[in-house]
Design a protein around this motif. Structure first.
Motif, PDB file in Angstrom:
ATOM      1  N   LEU A  27       0.876  -1.170   0.000  1.00 49.97           N
ATOM      2  CA  LEU A  27       0.000   0.000   0.000  1.00 49.97           C
ATOM      3  C   LEU A  27       0.912   1.217   0.000  1.00 49.97           C
ATOM      4  CD1 LEU A  27      -2.616   1.628   0.285  1.00 49.97           C
ATOM      5  CD2 LEU A  27      -2.467   1.261   2.762  1.00 49.97           C
ATOM      6  N   ASP A  28       1.106   1.812  -1.177  1.00 49.33           N
ATOM      7  CA  ASP A  28       2.018   2.943  -1.294  1.00 49.33           C
ATOM      8  C   ASP A  28       1.491   4.143  -0.519  1.00 49.33           C
ATOM      9  OD1 ASP A  28       3.924   1.713  -2.917  1.00 49.33           O
ATOM     10  OD2 ASP A  28       2.758   2.089  -4.718  1.00 49.33           O
ATOM     11  N   LEU A  29       2.401   4.772   0.202  1.00 51.80           N
ATOM     12  CA  LEU A  29       2.082   5.999   0.935  1.00 51.80           C
ATOM     13  C   LEU A  29       2.832   7.135   0.255  1.00 51.80           C
ATOM     14  CD1 LEU A  29       2.535   4.586   4.556  1.00 51.80           C
ATOM     15  CD2 LEU A  29       0.440   4.664   3.176  1.00 51.80           C
ATOM     16  N   PRO A  30       2.178   7.862  -0.679  1.00 50.20           N
ATOM     17  CA  PRO A  30       2.870   8.924  -1.423  1.00 50.20           C
ATOM     18  C   PRO A  30       3.410   9.988  -0.498  1.00 50.20           C
ATOM     19  CG  PRO A  30       0.755   8.377  -2.451  1.00 50.20           C
ATOM     20  CD  PRO A  30       0.781   7.702  -1.117  1.00 50.20           C
ATOM     21  N   SER A  31       4.565  10.527  -0.891  1.00 51.02           N
ATOM     22  CA  SER A  31       5.218  11.546  -0.073  1.00 51.02           C
ATOM     23  C   SER A  31       4.783  12.953  -0.441  1.00 51.02           C
ATOM     24  CB  SER A  31       6.740  11.431  -0.236  1.00 51.02           C
ATOM     25  OG  SER A  31       7.109  11.594  -1.603  1.00 51.02           O
ATOM     26  N   GLY A  32       4.026  13.109  -1.531  1.00 51.04           N
ATOM     27  CA  GLY A  32       3.583  14.429  -1.965  1.00 51.04           C
ATOM     28  C   GLY A  32       4.105  14.818  -3.321  1.00 51.04           C
ATOM     29  N   ALA A  76      -2.459  -9.823   3.605  1.00 50.91           N
ATOM     30  CA  ALA A  76      -1.066  -9.542   3.232  1.00 50.91           C
ATOM     31  C   ALA A  76      -0.971  -8.247   2.442  1.00 50.91           C
ATOM     32  CB  ALA A  76      -0.483 -10.703   2.434  1.00 50.91           C
ATOM     33  N   VAL A  77      -1.263  -7.139   3.106  1.00 48.05           N
ATOM     34  CA  VAL A  77      -1.091  -5.816   2.513  1.00 48.05           C
ATOM     35  C   VAL A  77      -0.240  -5.003   3.480  1.00 48.05           C
ATOM     36  CG1 VAL A  77      -3.303  -5.038   3.493  1.00 48.05           C
ATOM     37  CG2 VAL A  77      -2.251  -3.755   1.632  1.00 48.05           C
ATOM     38  N   PHE A  78       0.791  -4.336   2.946  1.00 49.07           N
ATOM     39  CA  PHE A  78       1.804  -3.731   3.812  1.00 49.07           C
ATOM     40  C   PHE A  78       1.990  -2.255   3.476  1.00 49.07           C
ATOM     41  CE2 PHE A  78       2.993  -8.114   2.673  1.00 49.07           C
ATOM     42  CZ  PHE A  78       2.787  -8.716   3.903  1.00 49.07           C
ATOM     43  N   PRO A  79       2.055  -1.396   4.504  1.00 47.04           N
ATOM     44  CA  PRO A  79       2.362   0.015   4.250  1.00 47.04           C
ATOM     45  C   PRO A  79       3.722   0.154   3.581  1.00 47.04           C
ATOM     46  CG  PRO A  79       1.591  -0.324   6.501  1.00 47.04           C
ATOM     47  CD  PRO A  79       1.837  -1.683   5.929  1.00 47.04           C
ATOM     48  N   HIS A  80       3.768   0.980   2.553  1.00 45.82           N
ATOM     49  CA  HIS A  80       5.003   1.132   1.766  1.00 45.82           C
ATOM     50  C   HIS A  80       5.289   2.620   1.604  1.00 45.82           C
ATOM     51  CE1 HIS A  80       7.228   0.641  -2.307  1.00 45.82           C
ATOM     52  NE2 HIS A  80       8.062   0.458  -1.311  1.00 45.82           N
ATOM     53  N   PRO A  81       5.944   3.239   2.588  1.00 47.49           N
ATOM     54  CA  PRO A  81       6.217   4.676   2.488  1.00 47.49           C
ATOM     55  C   PRO A  81       7.217   4.967   1.386  1.00 47.49           C
ATOM     56  CG  PRO A  81       7.326   3.740   4.396  1.00 47.49           C
ATOM     57  CD  PRO A  81       6.463   2.651   3.838  1.00 47.49           C
ATOM     58  N   LEU A  82       6.923   5.982   0.588  1.00 42.25           N
ATOM     59  CA  LEU A  82       7.810   6.383  -0.499  1.00 42.25           C
ATOM     60  C   LEU A  82       8.670   7.563  -0.066  1.00 42.25           C
ATOM     61  CD1 LEU A  82       5.216   6.087  -3.401  1.00 42.25           C
ATOM     62  CD2 LEU A  82       6.993   4.448  -2.791  1.00 42.25           C
ATOM     63  N   ALA A  83       9.784   7.725  -0.743  1.00 40.49           N
ATOM     64  CA  ALA A  83      10.764   8.739  -0.348  1.00 40.49           C
ATOM     65  C   ALA A  83      10.181  10.143  -0.446  1.00 40.49           C
ATOM     66  CB  ALA A  83      12.009   8.631  -1.228  1.00 40.49           C
ATOM     67  N   ILE A 135      -6.208  15.029  -6.798  1.00 40.20           N
ATOM     68  CA  ILE A 135      -5.896  15.759  -8.034  1.00 40.20           C
ATOM     69  C   ILE A 135      -4.561  15.266  -8.588  1.00 40.20           C
ATOM     70  CG2 ILE A 135      -5.361  18.028  -9.005  1.00 40.20           C
ATOM     71  CD1 ILE A 135      -7.294  19.252  -7.014  1.00 40.20           C
ATOM     72  N   LEU A 136      -3.571  15.092  -7.680  1.00 38.78           N
ATOM     73  CA  LEU A 136      -2.293  14.553  -8.110  1.00 38.78           C
ATOM     74  C   LEU A 136      -2.418  13.099  -8.560  1.00 38.78           C
ATOM     75  CD1 LEU A 136       0.383  15.986  -5.623  1.00 38.78           C
ATOM     76  CD2 LEU A 136       0.141  16.431  -8.069  1.00 38.78           C
ATOM     77  N   VAL A 137      -3.339  12.359  -7.963  1.00 43.09           N
ATOM     78  CA  VAL A 137      -3.574  10.982  -8.421  1.00 43.09           C
ATOM     79  C   VAL A 137      -4.045  10.985  -9.876  1.00 43.09           C
ATOM     80  CG1 VAL A 137      -5.006   8.931  -8.121  1.00 43.09           C
ATOM     81  CG2 VAL A 137      -4.037  10.071  -6.116  1.00 43.09           C
ATOM     82  N   PHE A 138      -4.960  11.877 -10.208  1.00 38.56           N
ATOM     83  CA  PHE A 138      -5.456  11.973 -11.583  1.00 38.56           C
ATOM     84  C   PHE A 138      -4.328  12.367 -12.543  1.00 38.56           C
ATOM     85  CE2 PHE A 138      -7.071  14.963 -14.851  1.00 38.56           C
ATOM     86  CZ  PHE A 138      -7.684  14.031 -15.665  1.00 38.56           C
ATOM     87  N   ILE A 139      -3.535  13.368 -12.151  1.00 38.26           N
ATOM     88  CA  ILE A 139      -2.419  13.784 -13.007  1.00 38.26           C
ATOM     89  C   ILE A 139      -1.426  12.631 -13.166  1.00 38.26           C
ATOM     90  CG2 ILE A 139      -0.479  15.390 -13.210  1.00 38.26           C
ATOM     91  CD1 ILE A 139      -2.149  17.440 -11.682  1.00 38.26           C
ATOM     92  N   SER A 154       5.977  10.116  -6.676  1.00 34.95           N
ATOM     93  CA  SER A 154       5.448   9.144  -5.709  1.00 34.95           C
ATOM     94  C   SER A 154       4.006   8.773  -6.040  1.00 34.95           C
ATOM     95  CB  SER A 154       5.548   9.704  -4.290  1.00 34.95           C
ATOM     96  OG  SER A 154       4.702  10.830  -4.117  1.00 34.95           O
ATOM     97  N   TYR A 155       3.220   9.728  -6.523  1.00 39.23           N
ATOM     98  CA  TYR A 155       1.842   9.409  -6.916  1.00 39.23           C
ATOM     99  C   TYR A 155       1.802   8.559  -8.183  1.00 39.23           C
ATOM    100  CZ  TYR A 155      -0.454  12.237  -3.388  1.00 39.23           C
ATOM    101  OH  TYR A 155      -0.929  12.713  -2.186  1.00 39.23           O
ATOM    102  N   CYS A 156       2.757   8.749  -9.073  1.00 35.40           N
ATOM    103  CA  CYS A 156       2.832   7.903 -10.269  1.00 35.40           C
ATOM    104  C   CYS A 156       3.099   6.451  -9.881  1.00 35.40           C
ATOM    105  CB  CYS A 156       3.934   8.405 -11.201  1.00 35.40           C
ATOM    106  SG  CYS A 156       3.543   9.945 -12.074  1.00 35.40           S
ATOM    107  N   ILE A 157       3.947   6.250  -8.889  1.00 37.71           N
ATOM    108  CA  ILE A 157       4.228   4.894  -8.429  1.00 37.71           C
ATOM    109  C   ILE A 157       3.008   4.310  -7.723  1.00 37.71           C
ATOM    110  CG2 ILE A 157       5.637   3.571  -6.791  1.00 37.71           C
ATOM    111  CD1 ILE A 157       7.936   5.514  -7.493  1.00 37.71           C
ATOM    112  N   TYR A 158       2.308   5.129  -6.967  1.00 43.80           N
ATOM    113  CA  TYR A 158       1.083   4.679  -6.299  1.00 43.80           C
ATOM    114  C   TYR A 158       0.055   4.182  -7.304  1.00 43.80           C
ATOM    115  CZ  TYR A 158      -3.646   5.387  -4.481  1.00 43.80           C
ATOM    116  OH  TYR A 158      -4.983   5.239  -4.183  1.00 43.80           O
ATOM    117  N   GLU A 159      -0.212   4.965  -8.345  1.00 48.91           N
ATOM    118  CA  GLU A 159      -1.228   4.546  -9.306  1.00 48.91           C
ATOM    119  C   GLU A 159      -0.752   3.348 -10.140  1.00 48.91           C
ATOM    120  OE1 GLU A 159      -1.613   4.760 -12.792  1.00 48.91           O
ATOM    121  OE2 GLU A 159       0.432   5.469 -13.203  1.00 48.91           O
TER     122      GLU A 159
END
Length: 459
Positions: free
Chosen positions: A154-159, A237-244, A369-373, A163-168
């Protein structure tokens, strides 16, 4: 039954299993191939080393060399725990016939305890829940037909947009949860397998990895598919995945290159055909998603021009039809975003249930909004990136350049770290691989202070 109730029932079953006098929990070996040291590693390693499991458990943390920044950091962490855990650091040396990660994993397999029944491969960016190892072992014991058991991040975008591109990009992998446990989406960050398959090289598991293997999950997925073996993903089996926090666009591009490059590697001929099919389907769907937005821009521009000329849209049929199509596209986009929001909401809630002692995750931290972009940017770049990977047949992975021939690693080039060169980072976790001595020294002092703070927090 929702996932919260499923978790309660599973915990009850696991407690019965652990406290039963008739059942001895099997020994599990956790192998963690490490590379570099970054901002989230200490927290992730602690969550792995402090996992709750009633049976015998050993941790093998494998590094390329003692010069790797991870070696000192993880050695200090293990010394803090003392005899409370069974863990050791192993120096694997340089790989010559496969990727460095696979080489580290296989060296760990050779060093694992002779009585281990299961082996669990974990990446250093996986943040485990306290009961994860017990839950995975329980599923393996319940269904011996499982060949590989996996989970998803579960990607945790850093902003940042990267990071949002990796999340989507990662979110579609979670569809593996919707197949009742059986899946073909294998994530290399978390894989549990039978140790005997590695000891006896069953189904060519070891030889497929060792001789030309580039991607551990793609290679093992190919082996499972070729021998009709079960790949399973339990619903927990879902794990928090903080991004840089400083994940810039350049590092995202390199990450995307690595993700598309795995389609150029293959183990069997059938695997090559499937990868080619996945290549074309993914490229088609990616640009098929982006193209309507370009067309919508033309339709909106035409409608605005008609409106500014004082004409009615109903008077010009083709402009009116175009605006209706734009409206339909907006509705479809909102539905897609709602689906991602709902899936993320469920996974956030599940992670909070599985790790009640950890700071709670919040859905409000996501910028939609960043998720859409990111959906537009990621899908547009995917095809370009995939085509480049196809024609290059080489990739730089954490300072090591791999060349493929006939789907397998044929040549490896390494950039030797020196005291005077600029630091090199990995893509997702902002990890130092090697760099200037002064910079490394400052980083060590910072990490020591951070380690003391985190130690107080987690103790």
């Amino acid at each position: 039954m929702d996932k919260g109730n499923s978790f309660a029932f599973l915990c009850h079953d696991i407690n019965l299993l652990e406290h039963s006098n008739q059942v001895n929990l099997p020994r599990v070996t956790v192998i963690m191939p490490l590379k570099g040291f970054g901002e989230h590693n200490l927290h992730n390693w602690r969550s792995q080393l402090t996992s709750l499991y009633g049976g015998p458990l050993e941790f093998l943390l494998v590094v390329e060399s003692k010069e790797d920044p991870a070696y000192t950091a993880v050695s200090d962490l293990i010394s803090e725990f003392g005899s409370a855990i069974e863990a050791k650091v192993i120096v694997a040396g340089l790989s010559t016939t496969c990727s460095q990660k696979i080489h580290n994993q296989l060296v760990g397999v050779e060093k694992m305890h002779k009585d281990s029944k299961y082996v669990l491969f974990l990446d250093d960016d996986v943040r485990l829940h306290p009961g994860t190892i017990g839950a995975l072992t329980y599923e393996m014991e319940k269904n011996p037909e499982i060949f590989i058991q996996t989970g998803y991040p579960l990607d945790l975008p850093s902003g940042s947009l990267g990071s949002y591109c990796i999340y989507e990009y990662h979110m579609p992998c979670s569809m593996g949860f919707a197949t009742g446990g059986k899946t073909f989406f294998l994530w290399g960050g978390c894989m549990m397998m039978h140790a005997v398959d590695f000891r006896k090289d069953n189904y060519g598991v070891v030889s497929s990895l060792r001789y030309g293997g580039y991607s551990d999950d793609m290679t093992l997925s190919a082996v499972a598919g070729a021998h009709k073996k079960l790949v399973s993903s339990p619903p927990l089996a879902v794990f928090p995945h903080p991004l840089a926090t400083d994940l810039n666009f350049g590092r995202y591009w390199n990450y995307l290159r690595k993700q598309t490059f795995v389609l150029e590697s293959y183990t069997f001929k059938v695997n090559q055909i499937m990868n080619r099919a996945l290549f074309f389907v993914h490229c088609y769907l990616s640009w098929g998603f982006v193209a309507p937005f370009f067309m919508a821009a033309f339709h909106v521009a035409a409608a605005l021009r008609v409106y500014m000329n004082g004409q009615s849209l109903e008077e010009i049929t083709y402009v009116y039809a175009g605006v209706r199509l734009v409206g339909f596209l907006v509705v479809c986009t909102l539905l897609a975003l709602f689906s991602m929001w709902n899936l993320t909401r469920i996974e956030v809630r599940l992670c909070n249930i599985l790790s009640p002692e950890a700071p709670p995750l919040h859905l409000r931290s996501y910028n939609w909004i960043l998720v859409f972009i990111a959906m537009l940017v990621g899908n547009f770049l995917y095809t370009i990136c995939a085509v480049r990977s196809h024609f290059s047949q080489s990739i730089n992975w954490s300072g090591i350049r791999y060349y493929l021939k006939d789907g397998k690693v044929s040549r490896i080039e390494r950039t030797q770290g020196t005291k005077d060169m600029h630091p090199v980072f990995t893509d997702l976790a902002a990890k130092y691989l090697y760099g200037k001595k002064e910079l490394a020294s400052k980083g060590n002092n910072h990490n020591k202070g951070k380690k003391r703070r985190q130690s107080k927090k987690f103790n």
